[in-house]
Design an enzyme around this catalytic site. Structure first.
Site, PDB file in Angstrom:
ATOM      1  NE  ARG A  54      -2.073  -1.108   3.693  1.00  0.00           N
ATOM      2  CZ  ARG A  54      -1.631  -0.140   4.483  1.00  0.00           C
ATOM      3  NH1 ARG A  54      -1.900   1.127   4.199  1.00  0.00           N
ATOM      4  NH2 ARG A  54      -0.927  -0.412   5.564  1.00  0.00           N
ATOM      5  CB  SER A 231       1.887  -7.091   8.304  1.00  0.00           C
ATOM      6  OG  SER A 231       2.491  -7.943   7.379  1.00  0.00           O
ATOM      7  CG  ASP A 250      -7.263  -8.251   6.959  1.00  0.00           C
ATOM      8  OD1 ASP A 250      -6.375  -8.254   7.837  1.00  0.00           O
ATOM      9  OD2 ASP A 250      -7.378  -7.333   6.133  1.00  0.00           O
ATOM     10  NE  ARG A 314      -0.010  -9.023   2.020  1.00  0.00           N
ATOM     11  CZ  ARG A 314      -0.575  -8.789   3.190  1.00  0.00           C
ATOM     12  NH1 ARG A 314      -1.602  -9.523   3.574  1.00  0.00           N
ATOM     13  NH2 ARG A 314      -0.130  -7.831   3.986  1.00  0.00           N
TER      14      ARG A 314
END
Length: 523
Positions: A54, A231, A250, A314
Site C-alpha cells: 500500500r 502484519s 482480516d 500475497r
C-alpha cells in the site's frame, strides 16, 4: 459533479465494458492481456510493478459536508478539497473512456444483511476485477443497508501533484459525499480491499457496530475468538485452525447480534509458506486464486522463499477455499480476544491476561516490531505502534473504537489475552523466535477457556498477569525474564520498551485515567 456521475454511468453501460464476468472469464482475460500467467496448480500469478504494498502517504479523504466534522484529520486521514477530487475524477474518466475494454463488477461488503455495503468496481485490468470478486462478497445485495460505493481503478493514469493536489503520481482518494473511491498510479491490488475497509470503518460505528481489523474463528459450540495483530504477527496463521471454523482472516464487524465478516475472501502473506506449517492456506492457492509478486520456478511452481521482488508476497482467494470455513460468515458474540504482537526485543511475556482497561490500552497502542532489513534504513528492531491494530484504515478518532471495544468486552464478559509471537531469550539476533507449537498451545488454551481461572503471576513492569502453567508449554518459557541469560539486562530492555509504550500513549488525550493507569508501571 452531476455531469461526472452521469459519465460514470455511461462508462459502466458502454459497449467496451465487460460486466460481471465469471472467474474463468476473468482469468482468460488476464492471460490474454498479458497481465499474468497460471501456476502449476492453476492460480493466476501477477506482478504489481513498482508498488508491492500500500501507499499510505498517497491516500486522501475528500473534505466535504459528510466527512468534515467526523473524520480524524491528520497524517493518516489527509484532507483533499472537493474541487481537486472532482477535477481528477473527470480526467481519470476521460482516460478510461479511451480504453478498448474495461471491467465492471457488482459485489458487496458485510456478511450481515443489516450492515451490507453494495460495491461497484470499475477496473482497467482484468486481474483487479478478479481480485475484487474473490476478496468481496460475490452477491449484489437485494437490500443493502447502505447506498453503493463505486471503486474506479486506473493504474495507468498518473496524477500531476502540482495540479491535482496529491503527494505523487499515485493517488487513493475517498469521497464519502460522492460515495466514490478513485485509485491510480499503482497496480497493488490491496488498495481496493483496504479502501472499502476504510469506508466500513466510517459507516459501521455510526450504526453502533464496531469495525475491526482482525481474524475470527468459531468452534462447533459457537464459541467465537477474535485475533488482532499487525502484519507478521501470525494473525492469518493462528486463525486458520483445522479444529475451528474460519469466519474471516482480516476484517470484521461486531454488532448487537454478534460477529460478521466484512469480506468474502482472504488475503494471506505467502513468505515461506509451506503445506507443513500452513496447510489450509497452501491448499487454497489453486485455480481461482491470485498470487502477487511470487517468483515462479521453471515448472511454474511458486517459490515462496524467494523474496527478490518483495517480502510482501500475497495470495488472494475466496473464503470457501478454506475447507472448514464458516458460511455464511457470521457467529455469536466473542468469548475470547487475542492481541498478537511480534516483540523483537524479546521482553514481552508469550501470553498474558488483560483486564478490560488493559485491553483498551493495548488496543489503542497496537504494538509490534519492525525487523532489521525489512525496510531501508532499519538496522535494528524498531517499536511500531498502529492504533487499534489498523491505524491506516481508521477515519474516526481512535478512542471511539476503543470505547466501543471496552463496552462490548464488559457487556459480554470476554476474556482478553496479549500473545507475543516474537522473540524469547533475547532480542532479535540474540534470542530465538517463539516456537509456533508453543504459541499454538497457548492460543488454543486461551480460546478453549482453559486459562480463565488459572493461577497467574504479576509482571512488575508490564503490569499484566502471566499464567503460571499451560499444558504443552515449558514453564520457564512463560516468564520472559527466566529465558534470558542475564536477567539484569532483561530488566533494562523491558523498561526501555515500557517507556516506548508510555511515550506513544501520550497522544491519546481522550483516554480515561483508568485506561492510562492500565499501562506499564515504569517511570
Amino acid at each position: 459533479m452531476a455531469t461526472t456521475l452521469l459519465k460514470i454511468e455511461e462508462l459502466i453501460n458502454g459497449a467496451d465494458m465487460l460486466r460481471n464476468l465469471t472467474v474463468p472469464e476473468l482469468v482468460e482475460e488476464a492471460i490474454q492481456n498479458g497481465e499474468g500467467v497460471l501456476t502449476k496448480d492453476g492460480a493466476l500469478s501477477v506482478s504489481t510493478g513498482a508498488f508491492t504494498g500500500r501507499s499510505p502517504k498517497d491516500k486522501f479523504v475528500v473534505q466535504d459536508e459528510v466527512s468534515n466534522n467526523l473524520v480524524d484529520w491528520g497524517k493518516v486521514n489527509q484532507p483533499i478539497a472537493e474541487e481537486k477530487f472532482s477535477a481528477l475524477l473527470d480526467k481519470v474518466l476521460d482516460h478510461l473512456e479511451k480504453k478498448d475494454k474495461l471491467y465492471y463488477l457488482e459485489a458487496s461488503a458485510g456478511a450481515d444483511e443489516h450492515y451490507t455495503l453494495p460495491v461497484r468496481a470499475i477496473t482497467e485490468y482484468a486481474w483487479h476485477s478478479l481480485f475484487a470478486k474473490q476478496l468481496f462478497l460475490r452477491e449484489w445485495p437485494t437490500k443493502g443497508a447502505f447506498d453503493p460505493f463505486t471503486v474506479i481503478y486506473a493504474p495507468s493514469y498518473k496524477a500531476d501533484p502540482a495540479v491535482d493536489g496529491t503527494n505523487s503520481e499515485t493517488f487513493i482518494l475517498v469521497s464519502f459525499a460522492k460515495r466514490t473511491i478513485l485509485i491510480g498510479g499503482t497496480e497493488y491490488g490491496g488498495e481496493i480491499k483496504k479502501s472499502i475497509f476504510s469506508v466500513m470503518n466510517f459507516l459501521l460505528p455510526e450504526q453502533n457496530v464496531l469495525s475491526m481489523h482482525c481474524s475470527a474463528n468459531v468452534n462447533d459450540a459457537n464459541e467465537t475468538a477474535l485475533f488482532f495483530g499487525l502484519s507478521g504477527t501470525g494473525k492469518t496463521t493462528l486463525s486458520a485452525d483445522p479444529e475451528r471454523h474460519l469466519i474471516g482472516d482480516d476484517e470484521h464487524g461486531w454488532s448487537p447480534d454478534g460477529v460478521f465478516n466484512i469480506e468474502g475472501g482472504c488475503y494471506a502473506k505467502t513468505i515461506n509458506l509451506s503445506r507443513e506449517n500452513e496447510p489450509q492456506i497452501y491448499d487454497a492457492i489453486r485455480f481461482g486464486s491470485l498470487i502477487e509478486n511470487v517468483v515462479l520456478n521453471e515448472d511454474r511452481t511458486p517459490d515462496y522463499k524467494n523474496i527478490s521482488l518483495t517480502e510482501n508476497t500475497r495470495a488472494a482467494y475466496p473464503i470457501e477455499f478454506i475447507d472448514n470455513a464458516m458460511l455464511p460468515s457470521r457467529a455469536g458474540h466473542p468469548n475470547t480476544i487475542v492481541f498478537l504482537t511480534a516483540d523483537a526485543y524479546g521482553v514481552l511475556p508469550p501470553i498474558s491476561k488483560l483486564t478490560k482497561e488493559q485491553a483498551m490500552y493495548h488496543f489503542l497502542s497496537g504494538y509490534t516490531s519492525k525487523l532489521a532489513g525489512t525496510e531501508r534504513g532499519v538496522t535494528e528492531p524498531q517499536a511500531t505502534f498502529s492504533t487499534c491494530f489498523g491505524s491506516p484504515f481508521l477515519p474516526l478518532a481512535p478512542e471511539r473504537y476503543a470505547d466501543m471495544l471496552g463496552k462490548l468486552i464488559e457487556e459480554h464478559d470476554v476474556d482478553v489475552y496479549l500473545v507475543n509471537t516474537g522473540w524469547t531469550g533475547g532480542a532479535y539476533g540474540e534470542g530465538s523466535r517463539m516456537k509456533l507449537a508453543y504459541t499454538r498451545a497457548m492460543v488454543n488454551a486461551a480460546v478453549n477457556g482453559q486459562l480463565r481461572d488459572v493461577e497467574t503471576m504479576k509482571h512488575d513492569i508490564f503490569n499484566v498477569e502471566i499464567p503460571v502453567a499451560i499444558e504443552g508449554v515449558p514453564s520457564d518459557v512463560l516468564n520472559p525474564r527466566d529465558t534470558w541469560n542475564d536477567p539484569a539486562r532483561y530488566d533494562v530492555e523491558a523498561k526501555a520498551l515500557a517507556m516506548k509504550f508510555k511515550e506513544n500513549f501520550t497522544r491519546f488525550t481522550k483516554a480515561s485515567e483508568s485506561v492510562i493507569a492500565a499501562g506499564p508501571l515504569v517511570i
